[in-house]
Design a protein around this motif. Structure first.
Motif: not given
Ligand code: C2O
Ligand code: CU
Length: 697
Positions: A433-443
């Protein structure tokens, strides 16, 4: 620890049985020895065997003593009360009676030459005091072994009374037999020879046949009694009112407490019946052969033709309406909202809160989503088979917070398919998955397998466990290189801010399952370093006040003992998984009244994990193995209780109804490891059993 001690004890018991049986047989032959030299040699060997028996017997007692030092009484009380005397008394008898007799014989036979055995020597050799201690040892160890397999827990003498009485009778009969033999041996004209072996063998077989014939009727009765009835009202059963604590003052209408409880049917305990739903879903249950990305096919039971079923997302506070249609699942189907505390009639348990929805039928659930977090749904009709085959999906309740929209929200639902093995969602490969740096992520980790705990390793960033079982934790600390384990039915929300480099969540230990995130969605899967520790919820995050806690007064206190026990379940002899010594429907119901504050102590005396899942309520975990939870409040709906562990949990009885409380290893539940929480005065028009099609497990 508990399991190790039990395994050691069982091995040692087998050795005691073996050695004492062998020694008993040799002791039996003593009077038949031809001359004093043979007799002496035999006595010497017997003395060695006494040593051997003593060592192993003391090892058994050592195991029990270790248990008493290290664990709580519930783990060893039955052992101290039963195993210790059963193992110690025969050993003392060997030391006090057989041993002196052996020494005396050795002395009497001490003349170097081979002489005939004198009658007085024969009398000692044939005396019951010589052989009986060995026989008692064998019987004592056999009965102890029985008590390991069928532990009387919680400990009550009367449960042990019948086996103990049998043991006494057996000892008495043996004593009489050997006493007669001694008498014969002392007659001057006595010639002492063993009867030929075929006769001895036949006698042995005859004896076993008699014992078997005596026991068989009880076996048959127990087997038949264990058969599940065709129709069973779940509100009828063994009621456990717990022990009354001091009133917590939390009850809403306290003066009404002693007056009659207003009877109510589960069918009246619905969600909002009127009102336009904010969100509507239709789930159609149907059989379908699904081809996975790898080309493997799964003969699945699906919601809407997909495995897992569609992810249901809603916002906190919304009124949700779900229509369930059963197209062709012959076993029937329901939907249970695992972890969401909905009103009882919406809980989706066949035979308790509704009838199973059969092919061609439909059913509508309506409830308000009052919690925020990660949940899942699954059929609670033949749930063991249904979940295994795919009748489940993720259920996410989003917060009403605009900031949440910025979060990259990824559901990681793991399941092991019979035909295809472990998969995340429906993919058996690593998802990129592409996720932009700085994005808050919740798995959102959701684990749906039976038997195994699932492990998760996250590398490439520090992270927090933000929520357990759909409840946010207070000030979660940063973790790194820490392994997470989820029990079946459990959920963790893992959060972090996307760094510049790749992040990899490995599910399982093989390295070929998981989620890979990087700024452009490409890159190599990083190596996972060995974890430095396992995640420990009880010391994680910061404390914050809760509506009740370990120092509260509780209106009611229950004990829930999980164990293994040899016995019948539905006509099959098995090592059952029991709750308070019983399997369904003989497991007790915990009886409560609305408004009560309830404490339950959960103890696992068994040898595998049991994830305890209480419907309709969240349990506040107060302590684990005697140690108070010192971090963030820890609320759970599916609590993994490992072998040898003790938890104290509390919940507020604020959701009236008839609620399942069961092991979420659905194999265990299907084998009878299920009970329920009952509010006084609640009635249900539904029944379980073959006559009703309802089989919740
Ligand atoms: Cu997830 Cu009674 O079930
Ligand atoms: Cu279990």
């Amino acid at each position: 620890m508990h399991t190790t001690l039990t395994m050691m004890e069982m091995t040692e018991l087998l050795l005691v049985i073996l050695f004492s049986w062998w020694a008993g047989n040799r002791a039996y032959r003593l009077p038949c020895r031809e001359d004093t030299v043979r007799l002496r040699a035999e006595v010497r060997k017997l003395l060695w065997r006494v040593g051997l028996i003593s060592v192993v017997d003391l090892a058994v007692i050592g195991c029990i003593v270790t248990g008493t030092l290290e664990m709580e009484p519930i783990f060893w009380l039955d052992r101290a009360m039963l195993h210790v005397p059963l193992m110690l008394l025969p050993l003392l008898a060997i030391w006090l009676f057989a041993l002196p007799a052996l020494l005396r014989l050795r002395q009497m036979a001490a003349t170097g030459e081979a002489g005939a055995i004198r009658p007085e020597m024969r009398a000692i050799a044939a005396a019951p005091r010589m052989i009986m201690p060995f026989r008692m040892m064998t019987l004592g160890a056999l009965f102890t072994f029985y008590f390991v397999l069928v532990p009387p827990v919680p400990f009550r003498w009367y449960e042990a009374a019948i086996p103990l009485a049998l043991l006494l009778v057996a000892c008495g009969l043996l004593w009489m037999r050997h006493d007669r033999r001694r008498e014969k041996a002392t007659r001057p004209e006595a010639t002492f020879v063993l009867r030929p072996w075929p006769i001895r063998a036949l006698t042995g077989i005859g004896l076993l046949a008699v014992v078997w014939a005596g026991a068989a009727p009880f076996f048959i009765i127990a087997k038949n009694n264990s058969r599940l009835p065709d129709r069973l009202d779940m509100t009828q059963g063994v009621m456990d009112y717990g022990t009354k604590g001091e009133p917590s003052g939390l009850r809403a209408h306290d003066h009404a407490a002693h007056s009659a409880i207003r009877p109510v049917s589960v069918t009246d305990l619905t969600g909002p019946i009127t009102g336009k739903p904010d969100r509507q879903f239709t789930l159609t249950a149907e059989k379908k052969t699904i081809r996975l990305a790898s080309g493997k096919t799964v003969d699945a039971w699906t919601y809407n033709g997909q495995i897992p079923g569609p992810e249901l997302r809603m916002k906190n506070g919304e009124l949700v309406e779900v229509t369930l249609i059963n197209k062709n699942i012959d076993a029937g189907v329901t939907i249970h909202w695992h972890g969401l505390d909905v009103p009882n009639a919406e809980d989706g348990v066949a035979g308790a809160t509704q009838d199973a929805v059969m092919p061609g039928e439909s059913y509508t659930y309506r409830f308000r989503a009052e919690q925020t977090g990660t949940f899942w749904y699954h059929s609670h009709q033949h749930s063991n088979e249904a979940v295994q085959k795919g009748l489940f999906g993720a259920l996410i309740v989003e917060p009403n917070d605009p900031a949440a929209a910025r979060v990259k929200d990824i559901t990681v639902l793991s399941h092991t398919w019979d035909e295809a093995g472990l998969a995340i969602g429906s993919s058996e490969a690593i998802e990129k998955i592409a996720v932009a740096p700085g994005t808050p992520v919740r798995l959102r980790l959701i684990h749906t397998d039976d038997w195994v705990r699932q492990s998760y390793d996250l590398t490439g960033t520090k992270f927090q466990v933000a929520a357990i079982d759909g409840t946010e934790l207070n000030e979660p600390d940063d973790l790194e290189n820490v392994r997470l384990w989820l029990t079946t039915g459990g959920r963790y929300d893992v959060t972090f801010t996307m760094p510049n480099g790749p992040v990899f969540l490995r599910v399982g230990r093989e390295g070929n399952h998981g989620v890979f995130m990087s700024p452009d969605g490409t890159g190599d899967i990083p190596e996972i370093p060995n974890p430095s520790a396992d995640f420990e919820p009880q010391r994680y995050g910061k404390p914050t006040p809760t509506p009740f806690g370990p120092d509260s007064k509780f209106d009611r206190e229950f004990m829930m003992i999980l164990d293994n026990k040899l016995g019948f379940y539905n006509g099959e002899l098995d090592m059952n998984y029991t709750i308070n010594g019983e399997v369904f429907p003989n497991t007790p119901m915990f009886m409560v009244r609305e408004g009560e504050l309830v404490k339950t102590t959960i103890v696992n005396r068994g040898h595998v994990d049991h994830p305890v899942h209480l419907h309709g309520h969240h349990m506040l975990v107060m302590s684990r193995n005697g140690e108070r939870v010192s971090g963030s409040p820890w609320w759970s709906d599916t609590l993994d209780v490992a072998s040898g562990e003790t938890y104290e949990v509390a919940f507020l009885a604020n959701n009236p109804g008839l609620w399942m409380d069961h092991c979420h290893n659905l194999d265990h539940a299907a084998g009878g490891m299920t009970m329920h929480l009952m509010y006084e005065g609640v009635a249900s028009p539904f029944t379980v059993g073959n006559a009703s099609h309802n089989h919740p497990e």
